[in-house]
Scaffold this active site. Structure first.
Site: not given
Length: 292
Positions: A153, A157
């Site tokens: 993640y 991002k």
């Protein structure tokens, strides 16, 4: 709001079946926009569309499938007209140590969050150039400071942050504005599911009080709509994330100091294990995604 610049404009939102995406789509519709909602989860997507004032177009699509996304784009243009705003919100997440992670699940997070965001931009760039429109990429506190137990993640991002900065520089002379939204913990089913994981719950509990607070999705969406209407280059919600930007070089050593005291106890208690994709959105993605 009759005076909103969004009135009568076609707006695309990915990840619109729940959470921040659904709240933002509703807020945009309340401003008079014509929303096109994209997500994997068709039943949830249609339920969200049914709550909109006026007509909303709900299309089931896997944003990692460039062909399917192009087909969705054609239907949006045919039924609503060319989009002048695109919000890339779709994302999935997994919690767990990288060493124990399933490679296919780890890769899926990257594919949805980063590659899917790039596919979304590529599909709708001709429309945004034609309309001198606005593209908003939803990023995260994880773009500013990476956290343990969320390697895919955080990598994704960070990737969308760099992608957004590049896209902005490439499109400015076409009159297209490109913004990025940095969000902290938001009350979505993904975060609620993550909080059931002992390791992440403990790690979040050791964050400074402002950084561990969970914010209502509707409040986050209201701030995002304000940014869309003003074609902001960057929006931070909550506002204190601007300070994190200033001091982002100091975040990794702070995270290291805190987690090196927490993780050994969690390892001893055998609390470190991968969760799989989180929340109802993660479950829907697992059910609909093509096999690796």
């Amino acid at each position: 709001m009759s005076d909103s610049p969004l009135k009568g404009r076609t707006v695309v939102v990915t990840g619109a079946a729940r959470g921040t995406g659904a709240a933002l789509a509703k807020a945009l519709a309340d401003r008079g926009a014509r929303p096109a909602l994209l997500d994997h989860d068709e039943p949830a997507l249609r339920a969200v569309a049914a709550t909109m004032p006026g007509a909303a177009l709900a299309l089931q699509v896997d944003i990692t499938d460039a062909t399917a996304l192009d087909e969705a784009g054609e239907e949006i243009r045919r039924r609503l007209g060319p989009p002048s705003v695109v919000v890339a919100d779709a994302a999935v997440a997994e919690v767990g140590p990288f060493a124990l992670s399933d490679p296919a699940t780890w890769r899926r997070v990257i594919e949805v969050n980063l590659i899917g965001s790039a596919h979304t931009a590529r599909t709708f760039l001709p429309d945004l150039i034609r309309t001198a429109g606005y593209h908003l990429q939803i990023a995260s506190l994880a773009s500013i400071g990476a956290a343990p137990m969320m390697s895919a993640y955080c990598a994704s991002k960070s990737g969308v942050e760099a992608f957004t900065h590049t896209l902005r520089a490439e499109l400015a002379h076409h009159g297209v504005a490109v913004g990025i939204a940095y969000l902290s913990w938001t009350d979505t089913d993904m975060i609620r599911d993550a909080d059931r994981n002992t390791a992440l719950r403990e790690l979040r509990a050791h964050m400074p009080p402002p950084a561990r607070r969970v914010h209502p999705a509707d409040a986050v969406a209201a701030r995002l709509v304000h940014a869309v209407e003003r074609r902001r280059t960057a929006v931070h919600t909550p506002a204190w994330l601007r300070l994190a930007q200033v001091g982002r070089a100091a975040i990794p050593p702070v995270v290291l100091r805190r987690t090196r005291h927490v993780l050994p106890g969690l390892e001893a208690a055998e609390s470190l294990h991968p969760t799989g994709l989180l929340g109802a959105g993660g479950h829907a993605d697992r059910a609909a995604a093509p096999p690796p």
